[in-house]
Design a protein around this motif. Structure first.
Motif, mmCIF file in Angstrom:
data_model
loop_
_atom_site.group_PDB
_atom_site.id
_atom_site.type_symbol
_atom_site.label_atom_id
_atom_site.label_comp_id
_atom_site.label_asym_id
_atom_site.label_seq_id
_atom_site.Cartn_x
_atom_site.Cartn_y
_atom_site.Cartn_z
ATOM 1 N N ILE A 1 83.138 69.207 -1.297
ATOM 2 C CA ILE A 1 82.190 70.317 -1.098
ATOM 3 C C ILE A 1 81.495 70.720 -2.401
ATOM 4 C CG2 ILE A 1 82.038 72.781 -0.512
ATOM 5 C CD1 ILE A 1 84.241 72.197 1.620
ATOM 6 N N ASP A 2 82.256 70.771 -3.501
ATOM 7 C CA ASP A 2 81.651 71.171 -4.781
ATOM 8 C C ASP A 2 80.660 70.131 -5.302
ATOM 9 O OD1 ASP A 2 82.970 73.594 -4.843
ATOM 10 O OD2 ASP A 2 84.693 72.781 -5.931
ATOM 11 N N ASP A 3 80.733 68.917 -4.769
ATOM 12 C CA ASP A 3 79.814 67.853 -5.186
ATOM 13 C C ASP A 3 78.548 67.808 -4.327
ATOM 14 O OD1 ASP A 3 81.839 66.964 -6.962
ATOM 15 O OD2 ASP A 3 82.775 65.841 -5.321
ATOM 16 N N TYR A 4 78.507 68.592 -3.258
ATOM 17 C CA TYR A 4 77.329 68.566 -2.395
ATOM 18 C C TYR A 4 76.083 68.938 -3.201
ATOM 19 C CZ TYR A 4 80.336 68.815 1.850
ATOM 20 O OH TYR A 4 81.247 68.589 2.845
ATOM 21 N N PRO A 5 74.914 68.414 -2.805
ATOM 22 C CA PRO A 5 73.676 68.831 -3.480
ATOM 23 C C PRO A 5 73.436 70.330 -3.305
ATOM 24 C CG PRO A 5 73.213 67.517 -1.522
ATOM 25 C CD PRO A 5 74.691 67.447 -1.731
ATOM 26 N N ALA A 6 72.642 70.895 -4.199
ATOM 27 C CA ALA A 6 72.402 72.345 -4.191
ATOM 28 C C ALA A 6 71.929 72.824 -2.823
ATOM 29 C CB ALA A 6 71.370 72.693 -5.274
ATOM 30 N N ARG A 7 71.100 72.023 -2.168
ATOM 31 C CA ARG A 7 70.555 72.466 -0.879
ATOM 32 C C ARG A 7 71.606 72.467 0.224
ATOM 33 N NH1 ARG A 7 66.558 67.417 0.204
ATOM 34 N NH2 ARG A 7 66.652 67.345 -2.055
ATOM 35 N N TYR A 8 72.787 71.886 -0.049
ATOM 36 C CA TYR A 8 73.875 71.880 0.933
ATOM 37 C C TYR A 8 74.997 72.864 0.567
ATOM 38 C CZ TYR A 8 72.290 67.710 3.529
ATOM 39 O OH TYR A 8 71.612 66.819 4.325
ATOM 40 N N GLN A 9 74.788 73.672 -0.458
ATOM 41 C CA GLN A 9 75.826 74.633 -0.866
ATOM 42 C C GLN A 9 75.701 75.901 -0.009
ATOM 43 O OE1 GLN A 9 78.270 74.101 -3.053
ATOM 44 N NE2 GLN A 9 77.587 72.094 -3.794
ATOM 45 N N PHE A 10 75.948 75.745 1.268
ATOM 46 C CA PHE A 10 75.781 76.874 2.188
ATOM 47 C C PHE A 10 76.912 77.889 2.023
ATOM 48 C CE2 PHE A 10 73.693 73.456 4.870
ATOM 49 C CZ PHE A 10 72.417 73.835 4.505
ATOM 50 N N ARG A 11 76.577 79.165 2.138
ATOM 51 C CA ARG A 11 77.580 80.233 2.007
ATOM 52 C C ARG A 11 77.791 80.976 3.322
ATOM 53 N NH1 ARG A 11 76.146 84.261 -2.136
ATOM 54 N NH2 ARG A 11 73.974 83.818 -1.618
ATOM 55 N N PHE A 12 76.785 80.937 4.193
ATOM 56 C CA PHE A 12 76.889 81.706 5.438
ATOM 57 C C PHE A 12 76.627 80.821 6.647
ATOM 58 C CE2 PHE A 12 75.342 84.511 2.055
ATOM 59 C CZ PHE A 12 76.386 85.431 2.029
ATOM 60 N N CYS A 13 77.258 81.148 7.749
ATOM 61 C CA CYS A 13 77.048 80.418 8.995
ATOM 62 C C CYS A 13 75.584 80.582 9.439
ATOM 63 C CB CYS A 13 77.977 80.963 10.073
ATOM 64 S SG CYS A 13 77.695 80.229 11.698
ATOM 65 N N GLU B 1 84.134 79.432 5.399
ATOM 66 C CA GLU B 1 85.417 79.183 4.740
ATOM 67 C C GLU B 1 85.615 77.692 4.594
ATOM 68 O OE1 GLU B 1 88.414 81.032 7.118
ATOM 69 O OE2 GLU B 1 87.746 83.083 6.581
ATOM 70 N N ARG B 2 86.490 77.327 3.650
ATOM 71 C CA ARG B 2 86.835 75.918 3.480
ATOM 72 C C ARG B 2 88.078 75.629 4.307
ATOM 73 N NH1 ARG B 2 85.196 74.023 -2.537
ATOM 74 N NH2 ARG B 2 83.261 75.223 -2.650
ATOM 75 N N ARG B 3 87.958 74.687 5.224
ATOM 76 C CA ARG B 3 89.080 74.310 6.083
ATOM 77 C C ARG B 3 89.080 72.802 6.259
ATOM 78 N NH1 ARG B 3 88.599 78.073 11.446
ATOM 79 N NH2 ARG B 3 88.789 80.122 10.466
ATOM 80 N N VAL B 4 90.294 72.244 6.450
ATOM 81 C CA VAL B 4 90.387 70.820 6.748
ATOM 82 C C VAL B 4 90.058 70.627 8.226
ATOM 83 C CG1 VAL B 4 91.889 68.805 6.903
ATOM 84 C CG2 VAL B 4 92.060 70.336 4.932
ATOM 85 N N GLY B 5 89.129 69.736 8.481
ATOM 86 C CA GLY B 5 88.764 69.409 9.854
ATOM 87 C C GLY B 5 88.284 67.978 9.918
ATOM 88 N N HIS B 6 88.689 67.243 10.938
ATOM 89 C CA HIS B 6 88.316 65.823 11.041
ATOM 90 C C HIS B 6 88.640 65.081 9.750
ATOM 91 C CE1 HIS B 6 86.164 66.719 14.801
ATOM 92 N NE2 HIS B 6 85.785 67.815 14.179
ATOM 93 N N GLY B 7 89.801 65.429 9.155
ATOM 94 C CA GLY B 7 90.318 64.652 8.033
ATOM 95 C C GLY B 7 89.801 64.993 6.658
ATOM 96 N N ARG B 8 88.863 65.954 6.583
ATOM 97 C CA ARG B 8 88.317 66.291 5.262
ATOM 98 C C ARG B 8 88.107 67.791 5.141
ATOM 99 N NH1 ARG B 8 86.397 62.610 2.051
ATOM 100 N NH2 ARG B 8 84.882 64.025 1.136
ATOM 101 N N MET B 9 88.050 68.293 3.891
ATOM 102 C CA MET B 9 87.738 69.703 3.671
ATOM 103 C C MET B 9 86.278 69.934 4.007
ATOM 104 S SD MET B 9 89.216 72.510 2.744
ATOM 105 C CE MET B 9 90.596 72.173 1.633
ATOM 106 N N ARG B 10 86.034 70.956 4.847
ATOM 107 C CA ARG B 10 84.670 71.221 5.283
ATOM 108 C C ARG B 10 84.359 72.708 5.222
ATOM 109 N NH1 ARG B 10 83.223 66.196 7.347
ATOM 110 N NH2 ARG B 10 85.010 65.034 8.132
ATOM 111 N N LEU B 11 83.070 73.028 5.277
ATOM 112 C CA LEU B 11 82.635 74.416 5.391
ATOM 113 C C LEU B 11 82.612 74.775 6.872
ATOM 114 C CD1 LEU B 11 79.712 74.314 2.794
ATOM 115 C CD2 LEU B 11 81.932 75.452 2.508
ATOM 116 N N VAL B 12 83.412 75.819 7.222
ATOM 117 C CA VAL B 12 83.580 76.176 8.635
ATOM 118 C C VAL B 12 83.359 77.681 8.804
ATOM 119 C CG1 VAL B 12 85.194 76.202 10.590
ATOM 120 C CG2 VAL B 12 85.275 74.319 8.926
ATOM 121 N N CYS B 13 82.730 78.071 9.897
ATOM 122 C CA CYS B 13 82.586 79.495 10.229
ATOM 123 C C CYS B 13 83.864 79.970 10.928
ATOM 124 C CB CYS B 13 81.381 79.709 11.146
ATOM 125 S SG CYS B 13 81.256 81.420 11.741
#
Ligand SMILES: [Zn+2]
Length: 181
Positions: A6-18, A26-38
């Protein structure tokens, strides 16, 4: 292969809100990887590469080249290229972009190859570029708002192109051209 976190995502993908409900992600593991989840509605961000199409346009015995008028890489010569619109096929995008950027009527598309590589404008972003060959059958050369010049170069006098996807397109076109012409 190590994929970007997530920290390596491009600036345009650094989403903070749903994007659906504006709750903090929030950061949660889903489908095997850490993801941004509402946490409210489970909206999950699956980052994708940008998708574009580029075209080797045959016209009057040569290949159409454009001179780029905007960053990144302002001033370079390149082949017609552009992003796919949502719902558009790669082939449709190739024909549309080539027509918009050159003023020519573009026909007979043929898929040559594809490229997957980091973006020149933002190395944290990735691109998939579909490479086509097509033929100009009418219209008149003119520059659009993203380019400052346009010309037709004989195949044996093509300049070294900067973008790897376009070098791949030209190399594949040379094989195709030698095979079918
Ligand atoms: Zn939400």
């Amino acid at each position: 292969m190590l994929l970007p976190e997530i920290d390596d995502y491009p600036a345009r993908y650094q989403f903070r809100f749903c994007p659906l409900c504006a709750t903090s992600l929030e950061r949660r593991v889903g489908h095997g990887r850490m993801r941004l989840v509402c946490p409210k509605d489970n909206w999950t961000f699956f980052p994708n590469p940008n998708i574009a199409a580029t075209v080797v346009v045959e016209y009057q015995g040569g290949i159409v080249l454009l001179r780029r008028a905007i960053p990144p890489d302002k001033g370079i010569w390149h082949l017609p290229i552009g992003h796919l619109e949502f719902g558009e096929s790669p082939e449709q995008a190739a024909l549309r972009e080539a027509s918009e950027e050159t003023g020519l009527v573009i026909e007979d598309p043929f898929f040559l190859d594809f490229e997957h590589s980091p973006s020149y404008g933002d190395p944290a972003m990735f691109y998939i570029v579909f490479c086509y060959r097509a033929r100009a059958t009418g219209g008149a050369l003119r520059v659009d708002h993203e380019n400052s010049d346009i010309r037709v170069a004989p195949p044996e006098e093509l300049p070294e192109l900067k973008w790897t996807a376009q070098r791949r397109a030209l190399a594949a076109w040379q094989v195709w051209h030698a095979t079918y012409n």
